[in-house]
Write a protein that holds these residues in place. Structure first.
Motif, PDB file in Angstrom:
ATOM      1  N   ASP A  21       7.838  21.944 -39.637  1.00  0.00           N
ATOM      2  CA  ASP A  21       7.186  21.710 -40.933  1.00  0.00           C
ATOM      3  C   ASP A  21       8.198  21.435 -42.039  1.00  0.00           C
ATOM      4  OD1 ASP A  21       8.333  24.194 -41.409  1.00  0.00           O
ATOM      5  OD2 ASP A  21       6.440  25.231 -41.824  1.00  0.00           O
ATOM      6  N   GLY A  22       9.483  21.374 -41.692  1.00  0.00           N
ATOM      7  CA  GLY A  22      10.523  21.061 -42.669  1.00  0.00           C
ATOM      8  C   GLY A  22      11.132  22.258 -43.358  1.00  0.00           C
ATOM      9  N   SER A  23      10.654  23.445 -43.076  1.00  0.00           N
ATOM     10  CA  SER A  23      11.228  24.644 -43.700  1.00  0.00           C
ATOM     11  C   SER A  23      12.518  25.046 -42.983  1.00  0.00           C
ATOM     12  CB  SER A  23      10.224  25.804 -43.665  1.00  0.00           C
ATOM     13  OG  SER A  23       9.881  26.133 -42.332  1.00  0.00           O
ATOM     14  N   LEU A  24      13.323  25.838 -43.652  1.00  0.00           N
ATOM     15  CA  LEU A  24      14.612  26.254 -43.129  1.00  0.00           C
ATOM     16  C   LEU A  24      14.436  27.121 -41.879  1.00  0.00           C
ATOM     17  CD1 LEU A  24      17.669  26.118 -43.796  1.00  0.00           C
ATOM     18  CD2 LEU A  24      17.347  28.206 -45.154  1.00  0.00           C
ATOM     19  N   ASP A  25      15.221  26.835 -40.859  1.00  0.00           N
ATOM     20  CA  ASP A  25      15.164  27.569 -39.590  1.00  0.00           C
ATOM     21  C   ASP A  25      16.449  28.384 -39.452  1.00  0.00           C
ATOM     22  OD1 ASP A  25      15.013  28.515 -37.025  1.00  0.00           O
ATOM     23  OD2 ASP A  25      14.990  26.551 -36.051  1.00  0.00           O
ATOM     24  N   LEU A 263      21.006  19.117 -25.782  1.00  0.00           N
ATOM     25  CA  LEU A 263      21.790  20.216 -25.213  1.00  0.00           C
ATOM     26  C   LEU A 263      21.008  21.518 -25.118  1.00  0.00           C
ATOM     27  CD1 LEU A 263      25.125  19.514 -27.115  1.00  0.00           C
ATOM     28  CD2 LEU A 263      24.802  19.332 -24.643  1.00  0.00           C
ATOM     29  N   GLY A 264      19.801  21.544 -25.700  1.00  0.00           N
ATOM     30  CA  GLY A 264      18.977  22.738 -25.643  1.00  0.00           C
ATOM     31  C   GLY A 264      19.310  23.775 -26.687  1.00  0.00           C
ATOM     32  N   VAL A 265      20.144  23.411 -27.657  1.00  0.00           N
ATOM     33  CA  VAL A 265      20.492  24.350 -28.727  1.00  0.00           C
ATOM     34  C   VAL A 265      19.361  24.413 -29.748  1.00  0.00           C
ATOM     35  CG1 VAL A 265      22.170  24.913 -30.540  1.00  0.00           C
ATOM     36  CG2 VAL A 265      22.945  23.879 -28.384  1.00  0.00           C
ATOM     37  N   LEU A 266      18.753  23.255 -30.059  1.00  0.00           N
ATOM     38  CA  LEU A 266      17.612  23.178 -30.966  1.00  0.00           C
ATOM     39  C   LEU A 266      16.382  22.699 -30.202  1.00  0.00           C
ATOM     40  CD1 LEU A 266      19.176  21.555 -34.185  1.00  0.00           C
ATOM     41  CD2 LEU A 266      18.669  23.974 -33.772  1.00  0.00           C
ATOM     42  N   ASP A 267      15.211  23.110 -30.679  1.00  0.00           N
ATOM     43  CA  ASP A 267      13.980  22.692 -30.011  1.00  0.00           C
ATOM     44  C   ASP A 267      13.306  21.515 -30.700  1.00  0.00           C
ATOM     45  OD1 ASP A 267      12.977  23.875 -32.282  1.00  0.00           O
ATOM     46  OD2 ASP A 267      12.047  25.570 -31.253  1.00  0.00           O
ATOM     47  N   ASN A 268      13.927  20.990 -31.762  1.00  0.00           N
ATOM     48  CA  ASN A 268      13.408  19.794 -32.408  1.00  0.00           C
ATOM     49  C   ASN A 268      14.554  19.055 -33.072  1.00  0.00           C
ATOM     50  OD1 ASN A 268      13.631  20.318 -35.412  1.00  0.00           O
ATOM     51  ND2 ASN A 268      12.452  22.123 -34.823  1.00  0.00           N
ATOM     52  N   ARG A 269      14.296  17.863 -33.584  1.00  0.00           N
ATOM     53  CA  ARG A 269      15.320  17.087 -34.281  1.00  0.00           C
ATOM     54  C   ARG A 269      14.848  16.733 -35.690  1.00  0.00           C
ATOM     55  NH1 ARG A 269      13.483  14.007 -29.860  1.00  0.00           N
ATOM     56  NH2 ARG A 269      12.477  11.984 -30.341  1.00  0.00           N
ATOM     57  N   THR A 270      14.100  17.639 -36.297  1.00  0.00           N
ATOM     58  CA  THR A 270      13.510  17.417 -37.610  1.00  0.00           C
ATOM     59  C   THR A 270      14.578  17.271 -38.687  1.00  0.00           C
ATOM     60  OG1 THR A 270      11.576  18.717 -36.961  1.00  0.00           O
ATOM     61  CG2 THR A 270      11.915  18.346 -39.328  1.00  0.00           C
ATOM     62  N   VAL A 271      14.453  16.245 -39.503  1.00  0.00           N
ATOM     63  CA  VAL A 271      15.270  16.075 -40.701  1.00  0.00           C
ATOM     64  C   VAL A 271      14.337  15.942 -41.899  1.00  0.00           C
ATOM     65  CG1 VAL A 271      17.266  15.035 -39.551  1.00  0.00           C
ATOM     66  CG2 VAL A 271      15.368  13.563 -40.277  1.00  0.00           C
ATOM     67  N   ARG A 272      14.881  16.105 -43.070  1.00  0.00           N
ATOM     68  CA  ARG A 272      14.073  15.989 -44.281  1.00  0.00           C
ATOM     69  C   ARG A 272      14.112  14.575 -44.828  1.00  0.00           C
ATOM     70  NH1 ARG A 272      15.304  21.653 -47.628  1.00  0.00           N
ATOM     71  NH2 ARG A 272      13.841  22.932 -46.417  1.00  0.00           N
TER      72      ARG A 272
END
Length: 296
Positions: A21-25, A263-272
């Motif tokens: 949703d674009g919020s900080l992870d 690489l499996g470090v993140l589960d998405n590639r979301t950018v703002r």
């Protein structure tokens, strides 16, 4: 001999992970930071260009910094990107980062405004005078529209607290003059890292390091140990990955997040926004390049 490297030798300007949703992870922030330190890094730059700092708030930058410091402890130096095109905001970010205990500040030339050299000096001086934390300047005229002149560097060298320059000007020969002035010089362009080392650079602030930290570390270490042949071999092996990372629009956050997802470090590639995440075709091309370099 290894040149003085005040902020570490292999650093990456890390991405700022977001939820879908674009919020900080913040969990993602810590995963990325740990991944970098586990793969050859002795320094991390937080909230730089690749960290999408132009779209994060002052409060989000503080949360991100705190999460990174908590994740890496004393395993790596933490450098906070604080540069903006507004001096007051930059001072606020610098003072905030200093209170959080960072090891250094990354200060980019003000962008969009296109100040002259006197304005650049004024901006840098006000920020440097507002804190006690050592500073790395960031010269990237392709993004900021303004190059820091050698005469400007010469005046800044007299200040004492600016220790290094991240050079993304495209001119590796400038490293000679900057070293003569007393600055440590970091390559700000993965494609030119080996060249910067040859001209006296002390390390790199990378983007490719998200996926190739261990390989970049091995290349830098080989060069500094005098093993040019091994450094060249490693550099050659990384070329397909480098081409893939540079091959999508606004290479940086978009491709780095794609690589971390692969690489499996993140589960998405979301950018703002206004950035757009890699589409399926770009993602496949990135996978192909990383695979060709042996990174997947």
């Amino acid at each position: 001999m290894t040149p003085a490297a005040p902020f570490g030798t292999v650093l990456t300007a890390m991405v700022t992970p977001f939820k879908e949703d674009g919020s900080l992870d913040l969990d993602g922030v810590q995963r990325v930071a740990k991944h970098l330190v586990d793969h050859g890094h002795d320094g991390i730059v937080v909230s730089g260009t690749t960290g999408e700092s132009a779209t994060t708030t002052v409060a989000e930058d503080a949360e991100t910094l705190a999460a990174v410091k908590d994740a890496v402890g004393d395993r790596a130096m933490v450098v906070a990107g604080v540069g903006t095109n507004d001096t007051r905001t930059t001072v606020e970010l610098a003072q905030q980062a200093e209170k959080l205990g960072v090891d250094g500040l990354l200060l980019v030339t003000p962008y969009y405004n296109k100040p002259g050299q006197r304005g650049i000096l004024q901006h840098f001086r006000q920020v440097v005078d507002a804190v006690a934390t050592p500073v790395m300047l960031y010269d990237i005229p392709g993004r900021t529209g303004t190059k820091i002149a050698l005469e400007t560097f010469r005046e800044i060298a007299e200040w004492g607290r600016v220790l290094a320059v991240k050079d993304a000007s495209g001119d590796v020969t400038q490293a000679v003059a900057l070293r003569e002035l007393g600055f440590a010089v970091y390559s700000g362009d993965d494609a030119l890292t080996l060249g910067f080392l040859a001209y006296g650079g002390c390390g790199v602030v990378s983007v490719l390091g998200h996926a190739a930290g261990s390989q970049i570390r091995a290349m830098v270490d080989a060069f500094l140990a005098g093993d040019l042949a091994t450094a060249q071999q490693l550099n050659t092996r990384l070329q397909p990955a480098l081409a893939a990372v540079m091959g999508a629009p606004n290479y940086g956050a978009t491709t780095a997040k794609g690589a971390l997802q692969l690489l499996g470090v993140l589960d998405n590639r979301t950018v703002r926004s206004p950035l757009a995440a890699l589409d399926d075709q770009e993602y496949a091309a990135l996978r192909e390049g990383l695979t060709a370099s042996g990174l997947l």
